[in-house]
Scaffold this motif. Structure first.
Motif, PDB file in Angstrom:
ATOM      1  N   LYS A   1      43.877  32.357  49.154  1.00 38.39           N
ATOM      2  CA  LYS A   1      44.533  33.650  49.348  1.00 38.39           C
ATOM      3  C   LYS A   1      45.435  33.621  50.572  1.00 38.39           C
ATOM      4  CE  LYS A   1      42.243  37.477  48.737  1.00 38.39           C
ATOM      5  NZ  LYS A   1      41.198  38.518  48.713  1.00 38.39           N
ATOM      6  N   TYR A   4      42.357  41.748  43.051  1.00 39.81           N
ATOM      7  CA  TYR A   4      42.670  40.723  42.049  1.00 39.81           C
ATOM      8  C   TYR A   4      41.743  39.514  42.100  1.00 39.81           C
ATOM      9  CZ  TYR A   4      46.861  43.547  41.920  1.00 39.81           C
ATOM     10  OH  TYR A   4      47.729  44.607  41.840  1.00 39.81           O
ATOM     11  N   ASP A   5      40.785  39.531  43.005  1.00 36.88           N
ATOM     12  CA  ASP A   5      39.904  38.367  43.164  1.00 36.88           C
ATOM     13  C   ASP A   5      39.208  37.993  41.855  1.00 36.88           C
ATOM     14  OD1 ASP A   5      40.656  38.417  45.804  1.00 36.88           O
ATOM     15  OD2 ASP A   5      38.640  38.675  46.597  1.00 36.88           O
ATOM     16  N   HIS A  51      50.246  33.528  39.564  1.00 36.38           N
ATOM     17  CA  HIS A  51      49.801  34.837  40.061  1.00 36.38           C
ATOM     18  C   HIS A  51      50.928  35.859  40.027  1.00 36.38           C
ATOM     19  CE1 HIS A  51      48.012  37.921  42.528  1.00 36.38           C
ATOM     20  NE2 HIS A  51      48.951  37.778  43.437  1.00 36.38           N
ATOM     21  N   THR A  91      39.648  39.274  38.703  1.00 30.35           N
ATOM     22  CA  THR A  91      40.416  39.300  37.458  1.00 30.35           C
ATOM     23  C   THR A  91      41.531  38.274  37.394  1.00 30.35           C
ATOM     24  OG1 THR A  91      41.882  41.002  38.357  1.00 30.35           O
ATOM     25  CG2 THR A  91      39.955  41.749  37.081  1.00 30.35           C
ATOM     26  N   GLU A  92      41.996  37.805  38.539  1.00 30.13           N
ATOM     27  CA  GLU A  92      43.119  36.879  38.510  1.00 30.13           C
ATOM     28  C   GLU A  92      42.940  35.654  39.410  1.00 30.13           C
ATOM     29  OE1 GLU A  92      47.977  36.977  38.602  1.00 30.13           O
ATOM     30  OE2 GLU A  92      46.878  38.789  39.133  1.00 30.13           O
TER      31      GLU A  92
END
Length: 96
Positions: free
Chosen positions: A8, A20-21, A71, A23-24
Motif C-alpha cells: 500500500k 479496498y483492502d 488497482h 475487496t481489491e
C-alpha cells in the motif's frame, strides 16, 4: 512491516485507508503471488500471506508493480506497469 502495508505504501495508498483492502488489494496480492510461483520463482522467497512480516524487498517491488497495474478504475498505465512487473519477475527468476 507486513506485506500489505508495504505494498500500500509503495502504491501511494495511506495505511489508514482500508476500504479496498479486502475487496481489491489483498486479492491482487494473492493473484500476484500465484503468478510469481507459476513464473518459476521459488516458494522460499515468496511470502506465505499478505500478513507476512519483513518480506523480501525484491518481491515487494514485483507485487507493488502488479497491484499498480490492476488497482483502481484508471487503467491507462496497466501495460507500462505490467512490462515493469514482467522484467522484475524475469530478473528474480535469474537470481533465484
Amino acid at each position: 512491516m507486513n506485506l500489505l502495508t508495504l505494498v500500500k505504501m509503495r502504491c501511494g495508498i495511506p495505511e489508514s485507508i482500508t476500504a479496498y483492502d479486502e475487496t481489491e488489494i489483498k486479492p491482487l496480492i494473492k493473484d500476484c503471488m500465484i503468478d510469481l510461483q507459476s513464473s518459476g520463482l521459488p516458494v522460499s522467497i515468496l511470502p506465505e500471506s499478505v500478513e507476512d512480516e519483513n518480506p523480501d524487498p525484491r518481491v515487494v517491488t514485483a507485487i507493488s508493480l502488479y497491484v499498480l497495474a490492476h488497482h483502481g478504475q484508471d487503467r491507462s498505465d496497466t501495460d507500462l506497469y505490467m512490462r515493469m512487473y514482467r522484467k522484475k519477475v524475469f530478473k528474480l527468476s535469474l537470481e533465484s
